[in-house]
Every structure is written in C-alpha cells, then in structure tokens.
Design an enzyme around this catalytic site. Structure first.
Site, PDB file in Angstrom:
ATOM      1  CE  LYS A   1       2.422  22.480   6.262  1.00 22.79           C
ATOM      2  NZ  LYS A   1       2.679  23.788   6.829  1.00 22.79           N
TER       3      LYS A   1
ATOM      4  CB  CYS B   1      39.298  30.580  10.082  1.00 25.77           C
ATOM      5  SG  CYS B   1      37.856  31.486   9.485  1.00 25.77           S
TER       6      CYS B   1
ATOM      7  CB  CYS C   1      40.885  34.017   9.140  1.00 25.70           C
ATOM      8  SG  CYS C   1      40.993  32.747   7.874  1.00 25.70           S
TER       9      CYS C   1
ATOM     10  CB  CYS D   1      38.078  29.595   5.103  1.00 25.33           C
ATOM     11  SG  CYS D   1      39.318  30.079   6.294  1.00 25.33           S
TER      12      CYS D   1
ATOM     13  CD  GLU E   1      -6.383  16.833   8.169  1.00 22.25           C
ATOM     14  OE1 GLU E   1      -5.650  17.697   8.702  1.00 22.25           O
ATOM     15  OE2 GLU E   1      -6.627  15.743   8.697  1.00 22.25           O
TER      16      GLU E   1
ATOM     17  CG  ASP F   1       0.924  29.941   6.493  1.00 21.31           C
ATOM     18  OD1 ASP F   1       1.725  29.407   7.283  1.00 21.31           O
ATOM     19  OD2 ASP F   1       1.265  30.703   5.579  1.00 21.31           O
TER      20      ASP F   1
ATOM     21  CE1 TYR G   1      -2.314  19.732  12.974  1.00 23.01           C
ATOM     22  CE2 TYR G   1      -3.466  21.714  12.279  1.00 23.01           C
ATOM     23  CZ  TYR G   1      -2.341  21.088  12.769  1.00 23.01           C
ATOM     24  OH  TYR G   1      -1.237  21.829  13.063  1.00 23.01           O
TER      25      TYR G   1
ATOM     26  CE  LYS H   1       4.539  23.480   3.041  1.00 22.99           C
ATOM     27  NZ  LYS H   1       5.706  24.290   3.268  1.00 22.99           N
TER      28      LYS H   1
ATOM     29  CB  CYS I   1      38.787  33.230   4.789  1.00 20.63           C
ATOM     30  SG  CYS I   1      37.648  33.373   6.174  1.00 20.63           S
TER      31      CYS I   1
HETATM   32  S1  IVH Z   1      -0.466  17.363  10.828  1.00 19.67           S
HETATM   33  C1  IVH Z   1       2.673  14.665  12.584  1.00 19.67           C
HETATM   34  N1  IVH Z   1      -2.288  18.771   9.598  1.00 19.67           N
HETATM   35  O1  IVH Z   1       2.081  22.209   9.458  1.00 19.67           O
HETATM   36  C2  IVH Z   1       1.964  15.635  11.762  1.00 19.67           C
HETATM   37  N2  IVH Z   1      -0.309  19.870  10.280  1.00 19.67           N
HETATM   38  O2  IVH Z   1       4.766  21.527   8.538  1.00 19.67           O
HETATM   39  C3  IVH Z   1       1.465  16.794  12.525  1.00 19.67           C
HETATM   40  N3  IVH Z   1      -0.259  22.257   9.796  1.00 19.67           N
HETATM   41  O3  IVH Z   1       3.566  21.727  12.579  1.00 19.67           O
HETATM   42  C4  IVH Z   1       0.947  17.857  11.718  1.00 19.67           C
HETATM   43  N4  IVH Z   1      -2.231  22.359   8.846  1.00 19.67           N
HETATM   44  O4  IVH Z   1       1.621  23.390  12.431  1.00 19.67           O
HETATM   45  C5  IVH Z   1      -1.075  18.782  10.169  1.00 19.67           C
HETATM   46  N5  IVH Z   1      -4.006  19.885   8.533  1.00 19.67           N
HETATM   47  C6  IVH Z   1      -2.803  19.898   9.103  1.00 19.67           C
HETATM   48  C7  IVH Z   1      -2.031  21.081   9.204  1.00 19.67           C
HETATM   49  C8  IVH Z   1      -0.771  21.015   9.800  1.00 19.67           C
HETATM   50  C9  IVH Z   1      -1.163  23.052   9.211  1.00 19.67           C
HETATM   51  C10 IVH Z   1       1.068  22.685  10.285  1.00 19.67           C
HETATM   52  C11 IVH Z   1       1.401  22.233  11.665  1.00 19.67           C
HETATM   53  C12 IVH Z   1       2.687  21.491  11.532  1.00 19.67           C
HETATM   54  C13 IVH Z   1       3.213  22.006  10.248  1.00 19.67           C
HETATM   55  C14 IVH Z   1       4.125  21.008   9.610  1.00 19.67           C
END
Ligand code: IVH
Length: 675
Positions: A117, A427, A406, A421, A115, A119, A222, A309, A403
C-alpha cells in the site's frame, strides 16, 4: 459495540463533519490535514469492524476534501474509493469470512493479489483513442482536480497506449515521492513537508506545473476505472497488461492464497524500511474480477479488498492540557493538547481521550509525560502516562459538569460513557454544529456556507435556525457590507442558497441531523417512503409505540427498532415539527428515485427473503435486489410485493400464503433480477 464505544464513534463522526466543512468550505482548517486524515481513517477502521454502523460510511463520503480553487473540477466516471483496514490476522480472517458469507462459499480458499500500500495520493488517468488526455486527483471520491498538466511533467507516464488497449480506459494508481527525494527537497527549501506523502501531494497540486516538473514524483498503477472493453479476467492479468503498456507496477505484488497472507504481510513488513518509498501496509484484492463485481461495494469501500496496515508507531511527549469539544448532539469530547511530537513521520499535536472514564481509567493527568500511539494513520491515542516521570505539579482533570460553550448542565445517562450538554436549542455549539451539518455536503451542500460563515452569521444574529438560511437574501446588502464580504460574494452566496430551494428527499432527511440518520439511512427512508408527504405522515404516526407505522419503520432492512425510536423521538418534539414546517415554506422536496434502475421489474418493489437460498447467499441477494431499486424488509405485511422463499422457510412463508402475496422461488427471483 457497547454504548460507550458507540458514543465515542458518534463524537468522532461529528468531529469529522465539522473539521471537513471547516477545511473545504472555508479553507480555514481547525485541525491539521494529518489529524483530519487520521480521524477519517479511525472512523473507517471502526466501520470496518462494525458493519452495523455502515450508514456512517456515507457521512464520511459527505465530507471529503473539496477541490482547491484554481484547478478545474473533474467528475469521476466511477467513484474513486477507499479501503477498509485490517490491523491483524483476525481482521483479515474476518474479511475473508465476510466474503465467503456474502458469496455463500464454504471452505474454498480465496485467491488474492497482494500489493504494497503506497503512501502517496491516488490519481486517475484517462486515455481516449489510445492517447493520454486527463489526470485527476481523487478529491472527495466523486469529484477531483484536473492535474493533467502536472502529470505531463512525469517522464514515466505513458503518453499513448498500444493497439490492444481499449479505446477508452481509465487507469488508477498512486503518485508518490521516494524517501531520498523527499529528504533532498526538504533540505533545499524553507518550507518543510512532514512526510513524503505530503511532499508528493504538495508537489502535484501546484497551479504552476513548472514547480511540479522540478519535483521528483513517481507513479505506480494498480486499479481499474471505467473502460470501453474489458482488459482481463483477473486483477493479476490486468496488472500484467498495465506493465506491458509501459506503466510502472509495483514489483513486490504477488498472487497469493488466503493462507499465505500472514506470511506475506510479515515479509513485506520486514523489508519495509529498506524500500525507497513509504508504504503503510499491504492491500489484498480478490484476484477474480467476476467475483469482484459480484462482491461490489459498501459505502466507500469495496467488499473485495482490504488494506492490512502495519502495527502502530509509538512516541513519548507531554500532555499540556485537556480541551473539551461540544458536538452536534451535545456530546462533550475531551481532547489532549500535546507538545508536538513526530510519530512515524507525522507531527502529532492532539490525541483523542475518548471520554471521561478513559481519562480516569488510564489515570492521565495534565503535565504527565505520556506514551502515544498512531496505528496505520488512525487518530493518535494516549496509551498510558509514564508514572515514574510524573511531575509534582501534575494536575487531575475534572471533567466539566457544565457545557463549556453554553453553561448548561451536562449529564451522563447511567449506561452512557458520554456526557451531553442539555442546552439543546440554547447551546450555541449545538445550534451552530447543526447548522453546519445542514449546509454541508451530502445535506444541502450550500457553497460558501461553511462553518466559518455559519458562525459569523450566527453571532451577527442573521442565522438562528435552518429556515433562516432561506431568508438570508433579505440581508444581502448587510452581508455585502460585512468585513471580508462585498457585493460579489454576497450575491454568490444568495445564488448558492437559491440553487438549493429544490432538494431531493434523501438529502433533506439527512440534513435534519436526526440521531443515527446518516446519509445511508436517509436514503433507505427516502426509498421506502418515496415522497416527503408520505414520509412525514408516517413519521408522525410512528411516534406512537406499537403503531403499524412504527412497526413498518422498524422492519425496513437496515433501519431497525433503535433507529425507529430515534426517529420517533425527533418527531415527538414540537419544535422539530415547527422547524420542518418552517423549512417547507421555502423548499420543494423532490421524490426519491429508486436507485436508477426503473427498468428493472424489481424497482420499487418491497421484498422479503426467507429460508435458505441454494445459489445466492442472503447478503448477495439483498444487495442485488437493492441495487435494482427494491426495498428489502425483514417482515411480511400486506405491503410486501414479493416473498422469496428458499428451503426451510418458516412463519414468513406461512404468513405470505395467508395474505395471498406473490411468492417467488429462488429461480424466479434470479430471473426477475436478471442474474
Ligand atoms: S486499490 C477500490 N491499491 O490507498 C480500491 N489502493 O485507503 C482502490 N493505495 O485511495 C484502491 N496503494 O490511494 C489500492 N496498491 C494499492 C494502493 C492503494 C495505495 C491508496 C489509494 C487509496 C487508498 C485507500
């Protein structure tokens, strides 16, 4: 990991702890949110590559973003987790290999749901009796903010669920803002958001839900939270249900096999720019939910999912200066101060320079034009100076030999990349960083004792070492009279400290700030030794090299000899013993509980696995035993309760027989563990 990288990692963890406390305890961030997130992501990325640092993940857990005042706090029924990162096919292959090792699978290809990811910011939606009743942000993973009113302004949110949905269910997803809506919003107002994610977060976390209503927020569902009855047997099946119930599920999600991941990654990467919303990678999740359960979690992240990523974003800017920060362990860490520059949607003003060798190796000089990179939101790094643009006035940086805080000499051991240090107890930076650690989440978690307060009290002479914290109430009147305080807040602080006079053993151990003793290792120690008295006596005995106590300490699974040495070093110092004794005057330390599973016959037992198990791979067997409250150690001694013997067991089985210990077959172990 070599010692240089380890030092860098330690410094990074220190920084996260300090900045996290600064942010959430005092609302006085010392770095931007984006930088803070970047630090955490970098640490997560390193942790993903170096499972041996696993305990540090617990430190990350301790310093999440605390709920902003004004929203009611909501405790999540199951923690909201984050994901480990992959940055290329090798990382993904490692991830698959680890799953196979854990489950003891051979070459069977793994099946995933892939899926995008998104943002945005994660959200938890609770439905009871088929009605939407609550929405909560992730917060620190355990506790978030109640944003129910704000979520109700989203047209797309299903208000009710059909009959086939469980009576009680928590659904998780991501709230985000489309790129076009983000641009329009920025056009329409003075205050500019750096990127759609910040705009979504800023819009959702509005105390006045009327403002949220005016912002165009969207949501993708998701993930699963708690539910009263199971919804599906595969993640794909779960997503289909969500869709049927009216949730928006990302249309690019696919079922794929391991071998198809790289192609999918490329395909999504190519289409990325054209998407109406920002994504920063692809999440790969094991499709079979039963396998997900078996795989479970390490620290903050599931073993069954990974975020792969997209490659790094780059930019060019000038290096204005190099600053030195001093951490809890005295490490001097250089940080680049930059002319602010936008790197892939995030305004970057600082970058890490790791250590002095790195500056020399890359020949980085103050005044240089430098190329920066920000990979998958990790902390920005300087790749190289652009030599052709080097100005005449560019200045070599000479790393301080003292340092900056200190003035003590800062030394570098021969095999270390980090200069430290030597000021120790004199310190101010180290003392205050240690005090901040002591009061922070995961440790004593004293509300109102964030880094600003610690620094203020330290400079006012009210606070020199941790035991002083428990004498602060004697100065309550004086504190009340301080600028920015007052009777109410002084009394509140006294109450918050009072509330911590009783403390569970693992938190106490963690709070001491012993090198390499993060929350996870503190838990391991507490679980092994049970009571403070036993732990303390064992640690003092373990200061002697070769003693039984030292061997026992080193054989605790997850501790090992290096950490045993760190602990011994701590307990060899009289001033540490004095501090611990002084603390004891003020505290009641409660015994460690064996992870909530007292009903299990394995609870509190010490187990050694030896030989090859036929149906359970060692990591899974170990994780299972630990989840039932057992201690797993590597060596057999008279303190061992059970020795689980597989095929080809060697000397450990022999020793078990010699000592007359209880030997279990794999089948007997499975029965005791209820598998
Ligand atoms: S699954 C246990 N699926 O990415 C796993 N997360 O870096 C739960 N996120 O906190 C997350 N798209 O906010 C999942 N298709 C996706 C996602 C996703 C974005 C975010 C989510 C999570 C963060 C983790």
């Amino acid at each position: 990991m070599n010692s240089g990288d380890k030092k860098y990692f330690d410094a990074l963890m220190d920084k996260i702890a300090v900045s996290g406390t600064a942010y959430h305890a005092n609302d006085a961030p010392i770095i931007t949110d984006a930088e803070y997130d970047a630090l955490r992501r970098e640490a997560n990325a390193i942790l993903a590559e170096h499972p041996e640092l696993g305990e540090a993940a617990q430190v990350l857990e301790a310093v999440g973003a605390e709920p902003a005042a004004g929203f009611r706090k909501v405790r999540h029924s199951e923690p909201m987790l984050s994901l480990d990162n992959a940055f290329g096919p090798e990382d993904f292959a490692d991830f698959c290999a680890k799953i196979r090792r854990f489950l003891g699978l051979d070459a069977t290809p793994l099946h995933f749901v892939a899926e995008p990811k998104i943002d945005g910011l994660s959200i938890s939606l609770t439905y009871e009796e088929h009605k939407f009743i609550r929405a909560a942000t992730r917060g620190d993973g355990s506790e978030g903010e109640d944003v129910t009113k704000n979520l109700l302004t989203l047209q797309a949110l299903p208000r009710t669920l059909p009959k086939d949905a469980p009576d009680q269910i928590e659904i998780r997803g991501e709230v985000y803002m489309n790129k076009a809506d983000f641009l329009a919003l920025n056009d329409s107002q003075e205050r500019k958001f750096a990127n759609p994610r910040n705009a979504a977060a800023g819009s959702l976390r509005q105390l006045d839900a009327g403002i949220t209503a005016k912002r165009k927020l969207a949501i993708f569902a998701y993930a699963q939270g708690k539910s009263s009855t199971p919804v599906a047997t595969t993640h794909w099946g779960y997503l289909q249900k969500l869709k049927a119930w009216g949730f928006s599920v990302n249309p690019l999600s696919r079922q794929i096999t391991e071998a198809q991941a790289e192609e999918f990654q490329t395909e999504i990467g190519i289409g990325r720019a054209e998407l109406p919303y920002d994504i920063d990678g692809v999440v790969y999740k094991i499709n079979d939910l039963a396998l997900q359960t078996r795989l479970g979690f390490v620290g903050r992240a599931p073993r069954w999912a990974i975020a792969w990523k997209f490659p790094a974003e780059r930019a060019v800017t000038t290096l204005l200066d190099i600053e030195i920060q001093v951490g809890r362990t005295g490490a001097l860490t250089p940080r680049a101060k930059l002319t602010p520059v936008n790197v892939g949607g995030v305004l970057v003003q600082h970058a890490t320079l790791h250590n002095e060798d790195e500056i020399n190796r890359k020949d980085i000089r103050i005044g240089d034009t430098v190329e920066l990179q920000r990979a998958g939101d990790v902390i920005p790094q300087i790749i190289r100076p652009l030599l052709e643009l080097r100005p005449k006035f560019a200045k070599l940086f000479s790393f301080p030999t003292h340092c900056p805080v200190c003035g003590s000499i800062a030394v570098r051991d021969t095999d270390e990349a980090v200069r430290r240090c030597t000021g120790g107890l004199i310190c101010a930076a180290q003392i205050t960083e240690r005090l901040i650690h002591f009061c922070a989440r995961g440790a004593f978690d004293i509300e109102g004792m964030g880094d600003k307060t610690v620094l203020e009290f330290y400079h006012a002479g009210l606070l020199k070492s941790a035991p002083d914290i428990f004498k602060l109430h004697e100065h309550e009147t004086e504190i009340a009279e301080r600028e920015g305080w007052g009777k109410t807040s002084a009394a509140k602080l006294s109450a918050a400290i009072e509330a911590r006079r009783t403390i569970p053993l693992p938190r106490f151990i963690y709070a001491l700030g012993i090198r390499r003793i993060g929350e996870n290792n503190a838990k391991l120690l507490a679980r092994h030794y049970g009571s403070y008295e036993n732990w303390r006596a064992s640690m003092e005995a373990a200061t002697e090299i070769g003693s039984d106590a030292r061997l026992e300490l080193g054989s605790i699974s997850g501790i090992g000899l290096t950490i045993a040495t760190d602990l011994a070093a701590f307990f060899s110092e009289q001033h540490n013993l004095d501090t611990v004794d002084a603390l004891l005057q003020h505290l009641t330390i409660t015994d460690a509980q064996t992870s909530g599973a007292t009903a299990s016959p394995l609870s509190g037992k010490t187990i050694v696995f030896t030989g090859t198990l036929a149906t359970l791979a060692r990591p899974e067997a170990k994780a299972k035993a630990e989840s039932l409250g057992a201690k797993v150690t590597e060596s057999v001694s008279k303190k061992t309760d059970y020795v689980v013997v597989g095929t080809d067991a060697g000397s450990k089985a022999v020793k078990a027989a010699e000592l007359g210990l209880t030997v279990l077959t794999e089948a007997q172990f499975r029965e005791l563990a209820g598998i």
